[in-house]
Each structure stands twice: as C-alpha cells, then as structure tokens.
Motif scaffolding. Structure first.
Motif, PDB file in Angstrom:
ATOM      1  N   THR A 182       1.062   8.784   4.488  1.00  0.00           N
ATOM      2  CA  THR A 182       0.008   8.988   5.597  1.00  0.00           C
ATOM      3  C   THR A 182      -0.996   8.304   5.159  1.00  0.00           C
ATOM      4  N   ASN A 183      -2.250   7.999   6.314  1.00  0.00           N
ATOM      5  CA  ASN A 183      -3.267   7.886   6.149  1.00  0.00           C
ATOM      6  C   ASN A 183      -3.565   6.235   5.236  1.00  0.00           C
ATOM      7  N   TYR A 184      -3.069   5.831   5.110  1.00  0.00           N
ATOM      8  CA  TYR A 184      -2.763   4.329   5.021  1.00  0.00           C
ATOM      9  C   TYR A 184      -3.301   3.448   6.414  1.00  0.00           C
ATOM     10  N   VAL A 194       2.561  10.550  -4.418  1.00  0.00           N
ATOM     11  CA  VAL A 194       1.485   9.244  -4.782  1.00  0.00           C
ATOM     12  C   VAL A 194       0.578   9.944  -3.831  1.00  0.00           C
ATOM     13  N   SER A 195      -0.752  10.020  -4.356  1.00  0.00           N
ATOM     14  CA  SER A 195      -2.518  10.319  -3.590  1.00  0.00           C
ATOM     15  C   SER A 195      -3.297   9.358  -3.984  1.00  0.00           C
ATOM     16  N   GLY A 196      -4.527   9.189  -3.375  1.00  0.00           N
ATOM     17  CA  GLY A 196      -5.361   8.351  -3.485  1.00  0.00           C
ATOM     18  C   GLY A 196      -4.992   7.469  -2.427  1.00  0.00           C
ATOM     19  N   GLU A 247       0.126   9.660   0.014  1.00  0.00           N
ATOM     20  CA  GLU A 247      -0.904  10.682   0.876  1.00  0.00           C
ATOM     21  C   GLU A 247      -2.212   8.831   0.787  1.00  0.00           C
ATOM     22  N   GLY A 248      -2.884   8.297   1.494  1.00  0.00           N
ATOM     23  CA  GLY A 248      -3.445   7.512   1.634  1.00  0.00           C
ATOM     24  C   GLY A 248      -5.467   7.630   1.776  1.00  0.00           C
ATOM     25  N   SER A 249      -5.395   7.205   1.370  1.00  0.00           N
ATOM     26  CA  SER A 249      -7.675   7.571   1.868  1.00  0.00           C
ATOM     27  C   SER A 249      -7.714   6.492   3.106  1.00  0.00           C
ATOM     28  N   GLY A 250      -7.147   5.851   3.835  1.00  0.00           N
ATOM     29  CA  GLY A 250      -7.704   5.142   4.854  1.00  0.00           C
ATOM     30  C   GLY A 250      -7.527   3.539   4.436  1.00  0.00           C
ATOM     31  N   VAL A 251      -6.954   3.416   3.388  1.00  0.00           N
ATOM     32  CA  VAL A 251      -7.267   1.956   3.181  1.00  0.00           C
ATOM     33  C   VAL A 251      -5.898   1.138   2.636  1.00  0.00           C
ATOM     34  N   GLY A 252      -5.476   0.505   2.350  1.00  0.00           N
ATOM     35  CA  GLY A 252      -4.231  -0.063   1.593  1.00  0.00           C
ATOM     36  C   GLY A 252      -2.931   0.277   2.058  1.00  0.00           C
ATOM     37  N   THR A 253      -2.228  -0.356   1.182  1.00  0.00           N
ATOM     38  CA  THR A 253      -0.380  -0.317   1.557  1.00  0.00           C
ATOM     39  C   THR A 253       0.165   0.921   0.975  1.00  0.00           C
ATOM     40  N   ASP A 286       2.920   8.116   9.833  1.00  0.00           N
ATOM     41  CA  ASP A 286       1.377   8.329  10.219  1.00  0.00           C
ATOM     42  C   ASP A 286       0.414   6.993  10.001  1.00  0.00           C
ATOM     43  N   SER A 287       0.040   6.151  10.366  1.00  0.00           N
ATOM     44  CA  SER A 287      -0.415   5.479  10.026  1.00  0.00           C
ATOM     45  C   SER A 287      -1.450   4.294  10.776  1.00  0.00           C
ATOM     46  N   SER A 288      -2.155   3.677  10.459  1.00  0.00           N
ATOM     47  CA  SER A 288      -2.997   2.798  11.908  1.00  0.00           C
ATOM     48  C   SER A 288      -2.015   1.954  12.060  1.00  0.00           C
TER      49      SER A 288
END
Length: 215
Positions: free
Chosen positions: A80-82, A32-34, A53-59, A107-109
């Motif tokens: 990564t990057n959620y 999944v990406s986006g 692979e996220g874009s810095g938002v969401g779960t 690896d997320s906030s």
C-alpha cells in the motif's frame, strides 16, 4: 539458497530487503514500513506473507532480471501507498521465466509496472494502474483497475469455472471441449472427474480491448 522469516524493517530511505543472485530463495513473514522496499536482482525463488506500507513514493517490490530456468513467485503480498507497487524489468522478453503473483493486494498509484517481463496473476486485487511495455500478462480471477499497454503488450483475463458430470448423483469422468470466438481457432479440451476450466473472457492489447465468448 536463502531462507529468512520474521523480518521487520522500518526505514526512511534506500532498500529495506535486498536479494541478489540467489537461486530458489525462500523468504517469508516480512513487514516493511517507510519509503524503502524490497529489491530482487537476478534471482529466483519464493517471497510470501509480506506486508509493505509506503509513504507515497518509491517502489514496494522491485525486480531487476530474473532467471531463465526458474521463476519468481509472490504469494500473500499486501502493498500500500507506494508510487509503484511492484516493478519488473528485463532487457528482452523471454530472458526471465514468467513470475507468479497469487493472492496479491496492491493499492498504489501504479500498481504494477512490467518492462519486457511476463506475469501470471491469480486471485488478486490490483488497485492502481498496470503499465506494461513489451510484456504479456495472464490474469485469473482477479480485479484490475486500469491498464496502459505499449510495444505489443497484452493482458488476457480468465475466469475459473468448475464442471462436473453426474450419473444418478455420482460424479463420473467427462470430456469437455470449447472454443473462444474471434481469438482462438482450435478447440480446447479437458477430461476427468470434476473439471476446473480457465475460460478466456477478455483480452486487452495496445490497440484496444475485446470481450470474448466461449462456446
């Protein structure tokens, strides 16, 4: 039952993969990406070999209520990057069987958010904060970053060791007993040939942390 494999999703919103009211599902090989992630609602089963692979938002993976009689397992997961890597929610602690996370890399906030949902984490790397509300987390041979605990939450950290008794170079049956100073009054006991022992090495609670000594 739900069986799926080789799923590739690229999205800009909403939910990429949704599993709802499924018992003993088996979903594997998902990419999944986006901004969207995976949502699991009132289900039990296995999710494995997943890269998101996220874009810095969401779960990345959002679990809303599990099953009391059968659990969820997440194996070989890379997130990564959620904003939140994995989120677990239940109305009352104990309503859902504890979820298993094995060989999970996040690896997320906020790496993991557990709301009245108990977790067992093994052989994983958690880069980001763990937030727990009314939850118990048992963590074996894994690295964590920081933790924020409230409402009686706790984290027990374990390390696995192998013990083998030998006679003239030949493994023989043995009996091992050990205690954990300050936390457990009764002795633990294991017997057999080639023992795998999980030693409690640290406990975190919502009032602080404590290193422990096993004898």
């Amino acid at each position: 039952m739900l069986f799926r494999s080789n799923v590739n999703v690229n999205t800009s919103g909403g939910v990429a993969v949704k599993i709802e009211e499924s018992v003993l599902f088996d979903v594997a090989d998902v990419h999944v990406s986006g901004t969207a992630g995976i949502e699991i609602i009132e289900s039990s089963g296995n999710l494995h070999s997943v890269t998101a692979e996220g874009s810095g938002v969401g779960t990345g993976i959002d679990v809303e209520h599990g099953k009391f009689s059968s659990s969820l397992s997440f194996i070989d997961i890379d997130l990564t990057n959620y904003a939140i890597g994995m989120s677990f929610h239940e109305d009352e602690q104990g309503n859902s069987a504890p979820a298993l996370l094995r060989d999970v890399n996040i690896d997320s906030s906020t790496a993991i958010a557990a709301d009245r949902y108990n977790l067992r984490i093994e052989d994983s790397n958690i880069d980001g904060e763990i937030q727990a509300f009314g939850s118990s987390l048992s963590i074996l041979d894994s690295d964590i970053d920081t933790a924020s605990l409230s409402e009686g939450s706790k984290i027990d950290m374990f390390r696995r060791i192998m013990v083998e008794a030998q006679l003239d170079g030949t493994p023989i049956p043995s009996v091992l007993t050990w205690t954990v100073d300050g936390l457990v009054d009764e002795a633990n006991r294991a017997e057999g040939v080639g023992l795998s022992i999980e030693l409690l090495v640290q406990e975190y609670t919502d009032t602080g942390s404590q290193d422990v000594q096993s004898d």
